[in-house]
Design a protein around this motif. Structure first.
Motif, mmCIF file in Angstrom:
data_model
loop_
_atom_site.group_PDB
_atom_site.id
_atom_site.type_symbol
_atom_site.label_atom_id
_atom_site.label_comp_id
_atom_site.label_asym_id
_atom_site.label_seq_id
_atom_site.Cartn_x
_atom_site.Cartn_y
_atom_site.Cartn_z
ATOM 1 N N GLY A 94 0.673 -1.209 -0.106
ATOM 2 C CA GLY A 94 0.010 0.333 0.034
ATOM 3 C C GLY A 94 0.944 1.387 0.135
ATOM 4 N N SER A 95 2.149 1.193 0.180
ATOM 5 C CA SER A 95 2.954 2.211 0.001
ATOM 6 C C SER A 95 3.028 2.920 -1.456
ATOM 7 N N VAL A 96 3.031 4.227 -1.549
ATOM 8 C CA VAL A 96 3.126 4.805 -2.544
ATOM 9 C C VAL A 96 4.457 5.717 -2.792
ATOM 10 N N TRP A 97 5.159 5.666 -3.943
ATOM 11 C CA TRP A 97 6.088 6.488 -4.474
ATOM 12 C C TRP A 97 5.936 7.456 -5.521
ATOM 13 N N ALA A 98 6.331 8.844 -5.471
ATOM 14 C CA ALA A 98 5.981 9.548 -6.512
ATOM 15 C C ALA A 98 7.104 10.555 -6.872
ATOM 16 N N VAL A 99 7.671 10.803 -8.064
ATOM 17 C CA VAL A 99 8.855 11.586 -8.244
ATOM 18 C C VAL A 99 8.372 12.975 -9.363
ATOM 19 N N GLY A 100 9.006 13.639 -9.250
ATOM 20 C CA GLY A 100 8.959 14.878 -10.059
ATOM 21 C C GLY A 100 9.902 16.033 -9.730
ATOM 22 N N HIS A 101 9.706 17.227 -9.705
ATOM 23 C CA HIS A 101 10.578 18.258 -9.391
ATOM 24 C C HIS A 101 10.028 19.306 -8.836
ATOM 25 N N GLY A 102 10.752 20.276 -8.017
ATOM 26 C CA GLY A 102 10.179 21.403 -7.435
ATOM 27 C C GLY A 102 11.253 22.530 -7.726
ATOM 28 N N VAL A 103 10.452 23.653 -7.567
ATOM 29 C CA VAL A 103 11.221 24.930 -7.972
ATOM 30 C C VAL A 103 10.981 25.952 -6.739
ATOM 31 N N VAL A 104 12.141 26.313 -5.683
ATOM 32 C CA VAL A 104 12.140 27.116 -4.775
ATOM 33 C C VAL A 104 13.165 28.509 -4.954
#
Length: 367
Positions: free
Chosen positions: A68-78
């Motif tokens: 049931g664990s979920v992994w997600a990826v992407g990017h951020g801009v700070v």
């Protein structure tokens, strides 16, 4: 206004405008009547989380484990500085994994919560539950998708090339066509889908080599039309789905240049492939995933997409749930193995032209 948002939104969000999905009636027409009765369905999906991280963030891929664990990826801009983003739901709460790779992440696959691979341009990074280890995949390799069957069998694809993790190193493998997606059904039986020469292409790994599947020719609506498969799902040895679209250039009634699209579905029954090109202009299909009951979920379009539940020959549609005053982009869906629960990942952004057009990573799920 957060200026760091502009490049990410152009590449990952606004470029999909307008993504007007077909209605149920139009969908039935575009499939030439083969889809059966297309109908609206009460939404089985709900918006479950919208990030509140600093700056802007976008989620590009998601995977779900049997626990049931979920992994997600992407990017951020700070503050104008981009960086990779990895989020984990352990079944109880969400965490941003510390020390995420400092580059945009496009794909993720996981064998366990202590064996997670994430992919960016030229690199793959592995999380062992405590820290990251990064491997080079070559500067020209930018993964579009990844999947695996175990700790010693992981695949990533990009264009006409693949990378295979054998448990100790990444090996470069040439593909017979350009791949957009990969589905590792089991060790020694891996499928990929994409395009070759403007025609849809499906490839299969038999444990030793990749080969093109003998798919039927399709009739294209224009001489310059190109067909591509965007995703593939292997439900079983006699049940494989591949979805995508056909696009070509034309002009509207005012003489302005327009890009036209039609949907594309290909299915394998264990003996042969069938192919169906939509009969009306509609956004391509972007994702396909088993629903856990012998059918599939199909995503149409990225921007404010339509979700289709396909059971037998019946297609039922529902718009993606979103808050009033927002638009949504959905880039990936994944099913929890052994269940009918699916997760989706993308982002939410305010409608119109607000002073602060922040993008926030978002998650959806069924059930």
């Amino acid at each position: 206004m957060r200026t760091g948002l502009v490049s990410g939104m152009t590449a990952l969000g606004l470029a999909f405008l307008p993504a007007v999905a077909a209605s149920g009636a139009a969908h039935q027409a575009q499939q030439g009547g083969q889809a059966g009765q297309a109908a609206s369905a009460a939404s089985a999906w709900r918006l479950t989380r919208v990030n509140t991280l600093p700056g802007d963030d976008v989620l590009d891929d998601v995977t779900v484990l049997g626990n049931g664990s979920v992994w997600a990826v992407g990017h951020g801009v700070v503050n104008g500085r981009p960086g990779g983003l990895v989020e984990w739901f352990d079944g109880r709460s969400w965490k941003v994994i510390p020390g995420s790779p400092p580059y945009e992440l496009k794909a993720v696959t996981a064998g366990s919560d202590k064996d997670v691979w994430v992919f960016g341009t030229g690199k793959a990074s592995r999380w062992n539950g405590r820290s990251w280890t990064t491997s080079s995949l070559g500067s020209g390799f930018s993964a579009t998708d990844a999947d695996g069957t175990g700790a010693k069998d992981v695949w990533a694809v990009a264009e006409s090339s693949a990378r295979h993790w054998n448990g100790s190193s990444w090996q470069s493998v040439r593909l017979p066509a350009r791949a957009a997606a990969v589905d590792a059904y089991k060790a020694g039986d891996v499928w990929a889908a994409g395009t070759t020469g403007g025609r849809p292409a499906i490839m299969r790994w038999n444990g030793k080599s990749w080969a093109l599947a003998p798919t039927p020719a399709i009739e294209l609506p224009a001489s310059d039309a190109a067909a591509v498969l965007n995703d593939i799902a292997v439900l079983g040895p006699r049940n494989v789905w591949a979805v995508g679209g056909v696009s070509w250039e034309g002009a509207d009634d005012e003489g302005d240049d327009v890009t036209y699209h039609r949907t594309l579905v290909m299915r394998w029954n264990g003996r042969s492939w069938t192919a169906s090109v939509g009969a009306v202009n509609a956004q391509p299909y972007t994702e396909v995933e088993p629903d856990g009951k012998g059918g599939v979920w199909v995503v149409q379009g990225n921007w404010n997409p339509t979700l289709w539940r396909v059971t037998g020959s019946t297609w039922r549609s529902t718009p993606i749930p979103r808050k009033a005053g927002t638009d949504a982009a959905l880039f990936s869906i994944a099913r929890r193995p052994g269940t009918t629960t699916l997760w989706g990942a993308g982002f939410i952004v305010p409608q119109g032209d607000p002073d602060d057009p922040s993008a926030n990573g978002a998650f959806w799920r069924t059930n």
